[in-house]
Design a protein around this motif. Structure first.
Motif: not given
Length: 514
Positions: A274-276, A286-290, A373-378
């Motif tokens: 979820f985008t927060t 999530g934290g993709l890109g962190n 963040n709210g980036t989804n993971f494939p």
């Protein structure tokens, strides 16, 4: 995009809040006799099963399967100790996380399945919930067997606090259970055409993951090579559906994940976050890109500590026309780590570059949060299915025209050179090398590289060759780029059984050399 709310219910937290779900059970839990009374409660319970995929230590982009446990020949970190540089022991918490989260998810699935017949509801809805729960339970065992090898196999809810002593089941038997359960789930879940979303399990997702599971069972250490035929069968199921196709733009596929836009033709199964932001009442962050992004301190662009840099070995796999290279590997840095200006690296500055797939500047959230963040993971995308099909076809029938057609589909989207009749190799071994390199170009930083190298039984020699190449390059990054390769040994092909588990369950044994 409509996101799936993972509700934090008393069911999901109280019943399974123990440190090791396999071994203990708290006294203050909501008894199943007071729950599972209707379809809504079953659905909430299913959300609790899904929930474990997004925990820190799993696929959320933090220190987990997408970073810490995937360091091989694609990326490196400047850390001097930790699992990401192969300096850790069985007492480290990161070793415990995968075990704990996966057995928590398995216990939740076991309890749900044990109460599945309790409410009055449509059989179609009941079948759908059953199929998803059985698939997820099997997937969690897949994660366990990949990381720990032989593991205890539990298919019923924990009976009491004393119900803790279970021996490890051989890996090939665990794989057989996984395949059996996924094949049963395939008959129960809906077609992706009926739900048009990637956050829930569909037949396409089951088919694609079954192809993956069979590939891994065919490889090291189980080496059940007959499974290549099953991998081919299930990957062809996805292809022959006629619905799935690659997004015309490699870059746009990842922007869609960042911006919460479904692309079910390529993204077959994705983990939703979820985008927060200001005013939102909930968050599954999530934290993709962190940790695995482009170094940046400006919150307007999206903070990234960028703990990982790319190996020159990966960069050199691409040719100059390949559009994947400068998206997967960021060709620039932000000016002084603060502000939108981009400063492009020199051709000699390969080891300076960060992972570029998860670019926080594309997030649509107005008020970005530093570490989340709210980036989804494939978890499964069509490009992977095509490459699995090509690999399995080669193992079953050799490097056929069909295997090249599937491989070329992936390369065509990348606008790189296609294999023509004159360039087609004639041996299985030569085609295997093509597949190994193409999987790295296409799927880098998506949690599969180290596991792929293990199933091909080439992880250690690949890392040792990497160390030799990086050492010869010299420069300030020579040490960090080689430390993981210098530390890795045979014992790292499996993770150690966590010490706490060994102390609680006296029937467990430790993996070799740990």
């Amino acid at each position: 995009m409509k996101k799936i709310v993972i509700l934090t219910l008393l069911f999901a937290t109280g019943l399974f809040s123990c440190e090791e779900a396999l071994n203990t059970q708290p006294s203050d839990f909501l008894s199943p006799q007071y729950y599972y009374n209707n379809e809504t409660e079953l659905s909430y319970a299913l959300n609790g099963v899904y929930d474990m995929l997004g925990k820190t230590g799993m696929y959320n982009g933090g220190d987990g399967l997408t970073t810490t446990w995937d360091v091989a020949d694609e990326m490196f970190t400047t850390a001097s100790r930790g699992a990401q540089v192969y300096v850790y022991d069985a007492g480290d918490n990161v070793v415990n996380l995968i075990w704990r989260y996966m057995y928590t998810g398995i216990e939740r699935a076991n309890v749900l399945l044990d109460n599945l017949e309790k409410p009055e509801m449509s059989e179609e809805a009941r079948d759908n919930i059953e199929g998803q729960a059985r698939f997820l339970r099997a997937y969690y065992y897949f994660v366990l067997v990949q990381n720990y090898g032989a593991v205890p196999l539990r298919t019923l809810p924990t009976a009491s606090v004393n119900d803790i002593a279970y021996p490890r089941v051989p890996a090939d038997e665990v794989y057989d259970f996984i395949i059996q359960e996924m094949e049963a789930a395939e008959k129960l879940v809906p077609s992706i055409l009926d739900q048009n979303m990637a956050g829930r399990i569909s037949k396409s997702a089951v088919w694609g993951v079954l192809a993956r599971v069979n590939l891994y069972k065919a490889g090291f250490p189980v080496n059940d090579v007959a499974r290549y035929a099953d991998a081919l069968k299930w990957s062809k199921q996805v292809i022959d559906l006629g619905y799935h196709e690659l997004n015309p733009s490699y870059e746009q596929f990842f922007i869609n994940l960042i911006q919460n836009k479904y692309d079910t033709k390529e993204s077959i199964w994705e983990l939703e976050f979820f985008t927060t932001g200001a005013g939102e009442p909930y968050g599954e962050t999530g934290g993709l890109g962190n940790n695995n992004g482009i170094s940046q301190q400006d919150l307007d662009l999206g903070f990234s500590g960028a703990q990982y840099r790319v190996q020159k070995h990966l960069y050199d796999l691409y040719d100059s026309t390949d559009t994947r290279r400068d998206w997967a590997i960021a060709p620039f840095a932000y000016s002084k780590n603060f502000g939108p200006e981009k400063v492009y690296w020199l051709p000699t500055q390969i080891y300076n570059r960060n992972i570029g797939k998860w670019r926080r500047e594309y997030e649509l959230t107005a008020n970005k949060i530093k570490n989340y963040n709210g980036t989804n993971f494939p978890l499964l995308r069509y490009a992977d299915v095509l490459l699995m099909a090509a690999e399995a076809e080669n193992e079953v029938n050799g490097p056929t025209i069909l295997a090249y057609q599937w491989l070329n589909q992936v390369r065509e989207r990348a606008q790189t050179t296609l294999y023509t009749d004159a360039e087609m190799v004639s041996s299985q071994g030569e085609f295997r090398k093509l597949i190994k390199d193409e999987r790295s170009r296409e799927l880098c930083f998506e949690s599969w590289r180290k596991l792929d190298l293990i199933r091909w039984n080439i992880l250690i020699p690949t890392m040792k060759t990497l160390a030799e190449e990086a050492y010869l390059m010299g420069g300030s990054f020579r040490g960090p780029a080689t430390v993981a390769a210098n530390n890795i040994t045979q014992k790292h092909l499996l993770q150690p059984i966590p010490l706490r588990e060994l102390s609680l369950n006296k029937m467990l044994t430790q993996n070799p050399e740990w």
